[in-house]
Design a protein around this motif. Structure first.
Motif, PDB file in Angstrom:
ATOM      1  N   ALA A   9       0.664  -1.419   0.063  1.00  8.54           N
ATOM      2  CA  ALA A   9       0.107  -0.162  -0.009  1.00  8.54           C
ATOM      3  C   ALA A   9       0.824   1.191  -0.101  1.00  8.54           C
ATOM      4  CB  ALA A   9      -1.023   0.141   1.302  1.00  8.54           C
ATOM      5  N   GLY A  10       1.893   1.243   0.790  1.00 17.25           N
ATOM      6  CA  GLY A  10       2.834   2.417   0.947  1.00 17.25           C
ATOM      7  C   GLY A  10       3.308   2.860  -0.549  1.00 17.25           C
ATOM      8  N   ILE A  11       3.917   1.989  -1.049  1.00 24.14           N
ATOM      9  CA  ILE A  11       4.649   1.920  -2.238  1.00 24.14           C
ATOM     10  C   ILE A  11       3.621   2.420  -3.405  1.00 24.14           C
ATOM     11  CG2 ILE A  11       5.988   0.951  -4.106  1.00 24.14           C
ATOM     12  CD1 ILE A  11       7.689   1.768  -1.756  1.00 24.14           C
ATOM     13  N   GLY A  12       2.529   1.863  -3.354  1.00 26.19           N
ATOM     14  CA  GLY A  12       1.424   2.056  -4.366  1.00 26.19           C
ATOM     15  C   GLY A  12       0.976   3.463  -4.094  1.00 26.19           C
ATOM     16  N   VAL A  13       0.786   3.826  -3.044  1.00 28.54           N
ATOM     17  CA  VAL A  13      -0.020   5.397  -2.737  1.00 28.54           C
ATOM     18  C   VAL A  13       1.265   6.381  -3.322  1.00 28.54           C
ATOM     19  CG1 VAL A  13      -0.424   7.083  -0.893  1.00 28.54           C
ATOM     20  CG2 VAL A  13      -1.419   4.695  -0.809  1.00 28.54           C
ATOM     21  N   ALA A  14       2.549   6.261  -2.859  1.00 30.90           N
ATOM     22  CA  ALA A  14       3.588   7.079  -3.413  1.00 30.90           C
ATOM     23  C   ALA A  14       3.510   7.012  -4.779  1.00 30.90           C
ATOM     24  CB  ALA A  14       4.761   6.474  -2.702  1.00 30.90           C
ATOM     25  N   ASP A  15       3.583   5.751  -5.700  1.00 31.35           N
ATOM     26  CA  ASP A  15       3.648   5.820  -7.159  1.00 31.35           C
ATOM     27  C   ASP A  15       2.580   6.791  -7.685  1.00 31.35           C
ATOM     28  OD1 ASP A  15       5.841   4.285  -6.952  1.00 31.35           O
ATOM     29  OD2 ASP A  15       4.847   2.444  -7.596  1.00 31.35           O
ATOM     30  N   CYS A  16       1.290   6.553  -6.991  1.00 33.59           N
ATOM     31  CA  CYS A  16       0.110   7.290  -7.574  1.00 33.59           C
ATOM     32  C   CYS A  16       0.264   8.835  -7.231  1.00 33.59           C
ATOM     33  CB  CYS A  16      -1.184   6.873  -6.715  1.00 33.59           C
ATOM     34  SG  CYS A  16      -1.784   5.366  -7.746  1.00 33.59           S
ATOM     35  N   ILE A  17       0.781   9.162  -6.140  1.00 38.82           N
ATOM     36  CA  ILE A  17       0.826  10.603  -5.704  1.00 38.82           C
ATOM     37  C   ILE A  17       2.051  11.265  -6.461  1.00 38.82           C
ATOM     38  CG2 ILE A  17       1.632  12.254  -3.739  1.00 38.82           C
ATOM     39  CD1 ILE A  17       0.142  10.709  -1.914  1.00 38.82           C
ATOM     40  N   MET A  18       3.016  10.294  -7.026  1.00 34.17           N
ATOM     41  CA  MET A  18       4.074  10.772  -7.959  1.00 34.17           C
ATOM     42  C   MET A  18       3.422  11.702  -9.344  1.00 34.17           C
ATOM     43  SD  MET A  18       7.440  10.500  -7.294  1.00 34.17           S
ATOM     44  CE  MET A  18       8.473  10.212  -8.656  1.00 34.17           C
ATOM     45  N   SER A  19       2.278  10.989  -9.764  1.00 40.75           N
ATOM     46  CA  SER A  19       1.646  11.715 -10.876  1.00 40.75           C
ATOM     47  C   SER A  19       1.364  12.893 -10.758  1.00 40.75           C
ATOM     48  CB  SER A  19       0.385  10.935 -11.288  1.00 40.75           C
ATOM     49  OG  SER A  19      -0.612  10.846 -10.189  1.00 40.75           O
ATOM     50  N   LEU A  20       0.904  13.424  -9.398  1.00 43.86           N
ATOM     51  CA  LEU A  20       0.650  14.755  -9.400  1.00 43.86           C
ATOM     52  C   LEU A  20       1.934  15.709  -9.442  1.00 43.86           C
ATOM     53  CD1 LEU A  20      -1.665  14.923  -6.050  1.00 43.86           C
ATOM     54  CD2 LEU A  20      -2.303  14.795  -8.528  1.00 43.86           C
ATOM     55  N   PHE A  21       2.958  15.184  -9.277  1.00 40.15           N
ATOM     56  CA  PHE A  21       4.403  15.806  -9.579  1.00 40.15           C
ATOM     57  C   PHE A  21       4.477  16.090 -10.965  1.00 40.15           C
ATOM     58  CE2 PHE A  21       4.863  14.878  -5.050  1.00 40.15           C
ATOM     59  CZ  PHE A  21       5.238  16.006  -4.497  1.00 40.15           C
ATOM     60  N   ASP A  22       4.420  15.052 -11.477  1.00 45.29           N
ATOM     61  CA  ASP A  22       4.329  15.232 -13.088  1.00 45.29           C
ATOM     62  C   ASP A  22       3.727  15.831 -13.690  1.00 45.29           C
ATOM     63  OD1 ASP A  22       5.815  13.698 -15.361  1.00 45.29           O
ATOM     64  OD2 ASP A  22       3.651  12.514 -15.769  1.00 45.29           O
ATOM     65  N   GLU A  23       2.427  16.095 -13.221  1.00 41.59           N
ATOM     66  CA  GLU A  23       1.593  17.173 -14.011  1.00 41.59           C
ATOM     67  C   GLU A  23       2.012  18.377 -13.450  1.00 41.59           C
ATOM     68  OE1 GLU A  23      -2.362  16.090 -12.522  1.00 41.59           O
ATOM     69  OE2 GLU A  23      -2.282  14.181 -13.495  1.00 41.59           O
ATOM     70  N   ALA A  24       2.781  18.679 -12.492  1.00 45.99           N
ATOM     71  CA  ALA A  24       2.868  19.899 -12.145  1.00 45.99           C
ATOM     72  C   ALA A  24       4.450  20.333 -12.773  1.00 45.99           C
ATOM     73  CB  ALA A  24       3.202  20.294 -10.703  1.00 45.99           C
ATOM     74  N   GLY A  25       4.850  19.341 -13.736  1.00 46.38           N
ATOM     75  CA  GLY A  25       6.134  19.604 -14.572  1.00 46.38           C
ATOM     76  C   GLY A  25       7.507  19.191 -13.845  1.00 46.38           C
ATOM     77  N   ILE A  26       7.048  18.504 -12.381  1.00 45.71           N
ATOM     78  CA  ILE A  26       8.253  18.223 -11.738  1.00 45.71           C
ATOM     79  C   ILE A  26       8.861  16.744 -12.037  1.00 45.71           C
ATOM     80  CG2 ILE A  26       9.271  18.072  -9.458  1.00 45.71           C
ATOM     81  CD1 ILE A  26       6.792  19.834  -8.773  1.00 45.71           C
ATOM     82  N   SER A  27      10.329  16.736 -12.201  1.00 48.84           N
ATOM     83  CA  SER A  27      10.983  15.518 -12.698  1.00 48.84           C
ATOM     84  C   SER A  27      10.477  14.249 -11.515  1.00 48.84           C
ATOM     85  CB  SER A  27      12.340  15.628 -12.887  1.00 48.84           C
ATOM     86  OG  SER A  27      12.823  15.826 -11.718  1.00 48.84           O
ATOM     87  N   LYS A  28      10.602  13.112 -11.836  1.00 46.29           N
ATOM     88  CA  LYS A  28      10.623  11.929 -11.154  1.00 46.29           C
ATOM     89  C   LYS A  28      11.754  12.164  -9.916  1.00 46.29           C
ATOM     90  CE  LYS A  28       8.514   7.720 -12.813  1.00 46.29           C
ATOM     91  NZ  LYS A  28       7.717   8.325 -13.605  1.00 46.29           N
ATOM     92  N   GLU A  29      12.886  12.558 -10.460  1.00 48.61           N
ATOM     93  CA  GLU A  29      13.885  12.584  -9.556  1.00 48.61           C
ATOM     94  C   GLU A  29      13.814  13.535  -8.409  1.00 48.61           C
ATOM     95  OE1 GLU A  29      17.624  13.787 -11.337  1.00 48.61           O
ATOM     96  OE2 GLU A  29      18.610  11.873 -10.810  1.00 48.61           O
ATOM     97  N   GLU A  30      13.337  14.792  -8.969  1.00 48.52           N
ATOM     98  CA  GLU A  30      13.111  15.903  -7.973  1.00 48.52           C
ATOM     99  C   GLU A  30      11.769  15.516  -6.949  1.00 48.52           C
ATOM    100  OE1 GLU A  30      15.327  18.249  -7.881  1.00 48.52           O
ATOM    101  OE2 GLU A  30      14.086  19.256  -6.190  1.00 48.52           O
ATOM    102  N   ALA A  31      10.879  14.955  -7.779  1.00 49.76           N
ATOM    103  CA  ALA A  31       9.522  14.594  -6.923  1.00 49.76           C
ATOM    104  C   ALA A  31      10.129  13.648  -5.703  1.00 49.76           C
ATOM    105  CB  ALA A  31       8.766  13.908  -7.741  1.00 49.76           C
ATOM    106  N   ARG A  32      10.677  12.606  -5.887  1.00 50.45           N
ATOM    107  CA  ARG A  32      11.226  11.794  -4.961  1.00 50.45           C
ATOM    108  C   ARG A  32      11.746  12.304  -3.601  1.00 50.45           C
ATOM    109  NH1 ARG A  32      13.212   8.308  -8.953  1.00 50.45           N
ATOM    110  NH2 ARG A  32      11.385   6.628  -9.621  1.00 50.45           N
TER     111      ARG A  32
END
Ligand SMILES: O=C([O-])CC(=O)C(=O)O
Ligand SMILES: [Mg+2]
Length: 544
Positions: free
Chosen positions: A294-317
């Motif tokens: 669940a923890g990993i699944g949730v974080a992976d999904c929330i990452m999509s919000l960063f992506d939409e805000a134009g923030i790279s995966k590396e930065e988002a982490r």
């Protein structure tokens, strides 16, 4: 006396009990077999509701409902659909957890199918024993991680059964076309191995060299027999669930509810929490307790919000901090990390933070998300520390059942002086605090999986994609108005689940067409198609 296999009063799919009218009684040879009064479904439901409320314990209510379902499916789903808020905590979390723990003791009749290691080679043939004509959906567990309760072995059957009841009541799958499954790969829980009422295979869990081929044979058999079926993986321990999802998500039509369903529902709650605190996503600092499915699944999904805000995966982490039993997960703490943990391991820590409290002090999070399975792990000190630094702390205590919640709703509101946005996995009652009533949100995958599964089934999707999961989350979030969000409400009322699931299904199907995933020729109106496929419990729909 010879039994008649089609005897309608003993067949829950067609039985109407006192609901059979005089003409039907005549036609079906039921005259004299029922008390004279012909009742409406509503009259039967009123009686069943009064019986339901007369029990003293929730476990008794659970047994009553499942026995009712075993007598008269239409009545059961009518009652459930009209009393969802009352009955959800019984057929689902938290009571279903207790029912699983006591599965052997309370067993009355079999539901679903069981496949064990000794069935290897015969699974496809065994599936022909399933009495229904067709199956649209399977929920399968191996009982290895039931809610936050651990390895319950075959006792876990209550979970696939409960999830499928929600698929029917919440989304409108046809009850006879749902199949709960347990893959019995043993149990490592000594208590059950020694329990005389335990009903599973009595051996420790089989090694991976046997486990994976068993699951593989099961899936191949299921898709061979029912090529359009959707399979939901449920409550499978971390050491297997990610591997299974990676292996099969692009091969079959399947998803994992604990990784993707929970990911989606918490993304939805988080979208609304962000609306509520009015702070852009890049300013959030999220501390996760628990780095399992669940923890990993949730974080992976929330990452999509960063992506939409134009923030790279590396930065988002850099906005995520994961804490497990050894403290903050870093690349430098000296232990071997699973590949899921590695993705979120911090590389920028030269010092070790050994506890959640230390992490909270150091990070000053805007959100704390508990998916650890450890009840009470958000202590007063931790929440108060967090609340010192943020105006509206986001506190998600998501482990199930209620006893495993990281803190209670009341504690969260008290310790943050009524300032937090709170959600839990299992339901909590509204809390009165300083003259105000707070209604806790239930961040449970039940809001997502029924609609997501219906979408995939109706449009005959090839696979369940990340975009479909994110679409489901956003659709759910859109059910809460701006004015409500500002009061801290982040999930819509459960009584609207049919409407929610229908809209999620429509939006997810649109996404599936957009992505080229839907195999059914595009209908003129997706909503009409979805609605035409939804089961409504009433006697007019039955065949008598
Ligand atoms: O069943 C629930 O309430 C949610 C869930 O998937 C879990 O906790 O494993
Ligand atoms: Mg689950």
């Amino acid at each position: 006396m010879q039994s008649k296999p089609s005897f309608v009063l003993r067949n829950p799919s067609v039985n109407k009990g006192t609901g059979f009218n005089n003409e039907e009684r005549e036609k079906l040879g039921l005259k004299g077999l029922l008390p004279p009064k012909v009742e409406t479904l509503q009259e039967q439901s009123d009686r069943a509701l009064s019986q339901f409320t007369s029990f003293n314990t929730n476990l008794e209510r659970y047994i009553f409902l499942n026995c009712l379902r075993d007598r008269n499916e239409t009545l059961f789903y009518y009652l459930l659909s009209n009393n969802l808020e009352l009955m959800m905590p019984i057929i689902y979390t938290p009571t279903v957890g207790e029912a699983c723990q006591k599965f052997g003791n309370e067993f009355r009749f079999a539901q679903g199918m069981y496949f064990a290691s000794r069935d290897k080679g015969n699974i496809r043939a065994m599936m022909d024993n399933w009495p229904a004509d067709g199956v649209d959906i399977i929920v399968v567990s191996d009982g290895s991680r039931i809610l936050g309760l651990g390895d319950l072995g075959t006792n876990g059957m209550g979970i696939p059964v409960g999830k499928l009841q929600l698929y029917v009541a919440g989304a409108g799958f046809h009850p006879t076309r749902t199949l709960p499954v347990i893959i019995d790969s043993g149990t490592n829980t000594k208590k059950y191995l020694e329990d005389k009422y335990y009903l599973g295979e009595r051996h420790p869990r089989i090694p991976d060299s046997e486990y994976y081929p068993l699951v593989d044979e099961f899936l191949a058999a299921a898709y061979n027999k029912w090529p359009k079926v959707i399979v939901q993986f449920e409550d499978i321990s971390n050491d297997h669930c990610f591997t299974l999802l990676d292996e099969y998500r692009n091969k079959y039509l399947c998803f994992n509810d604990d990784i993707q369903g929970t990911g989606s529902v918490i993304l939805s709650g988080f979208i609304n929490a962000v609306r509520s605190v009015q702070k852009p996503i890049k300013e959030h600092r999220m501390v996760f307790l628990g780095a399992g499915s669940a923890g990993i699944g949730v974080a992976d999904c929330i990452m999509s919000l960063f992506d939409e805000a134009g923030i790279s995966k590396e930065e988002a982490r850099k906005s995520f901090w994961f804490v497990d039993s050894k403290g903050l997960i870093t690349t430098t703490r000296g232990d071997e990390l699973t590949s899921q943990k590695k993705q979120y391991a911090r590389e920028d820590y030269t010092y070790q933070l050994k506890s959640l409290l230390e992490v909270v002090r150091d990070v000053k999070p805007t959100a704390i998300i508990g998916l650890s399975g450890i009840g009470g792990s958000f202590t007063q000190e931790i929440i108060e520390e967090m609340a010192k630094h943020v105006e509206k702390p986001i506190v998600f205590a998501l482990s199930n059942p209620t006893t495993n919640a990281e803190c209670t709703a009341e504690q969260a509101y008290q310790w943050t002086d009524g300032r937090c946005i709170f959600a839990s996995g299992s339901p909590f009652k509204p809390v009165e605090y300083k003259g105000k009533t707070f209604v806790p949100g239930q961040g449970n995958n039940m809001y997502i999986f029924p609609g997501l599964g219906l979408a995939a089934s109706v449009c005959e999707a090839k696979h369940v994609t990340d975009a479909m999961i994110i679409t489901a989350a956003k659709t759910l979030a859109s059910f809460v108005e701006d004015s409500e969000v500002l009061t801290g409400k982040i999930y819509p009322g459960l009584q609207h689940i049919r409407e929610i699931s229908t809209r999620i299904a429509v939006k997810v199907i649109e996404k599936a067409y957009e992505e080229g995933m839907a195999q059914l020729p595009r209908p003129a109106c997706i909503e009409t198609l979805v609605k035409s496929r939804q089961y409504i419990p009433n006697y007019e729909n039955s065949n008598n």
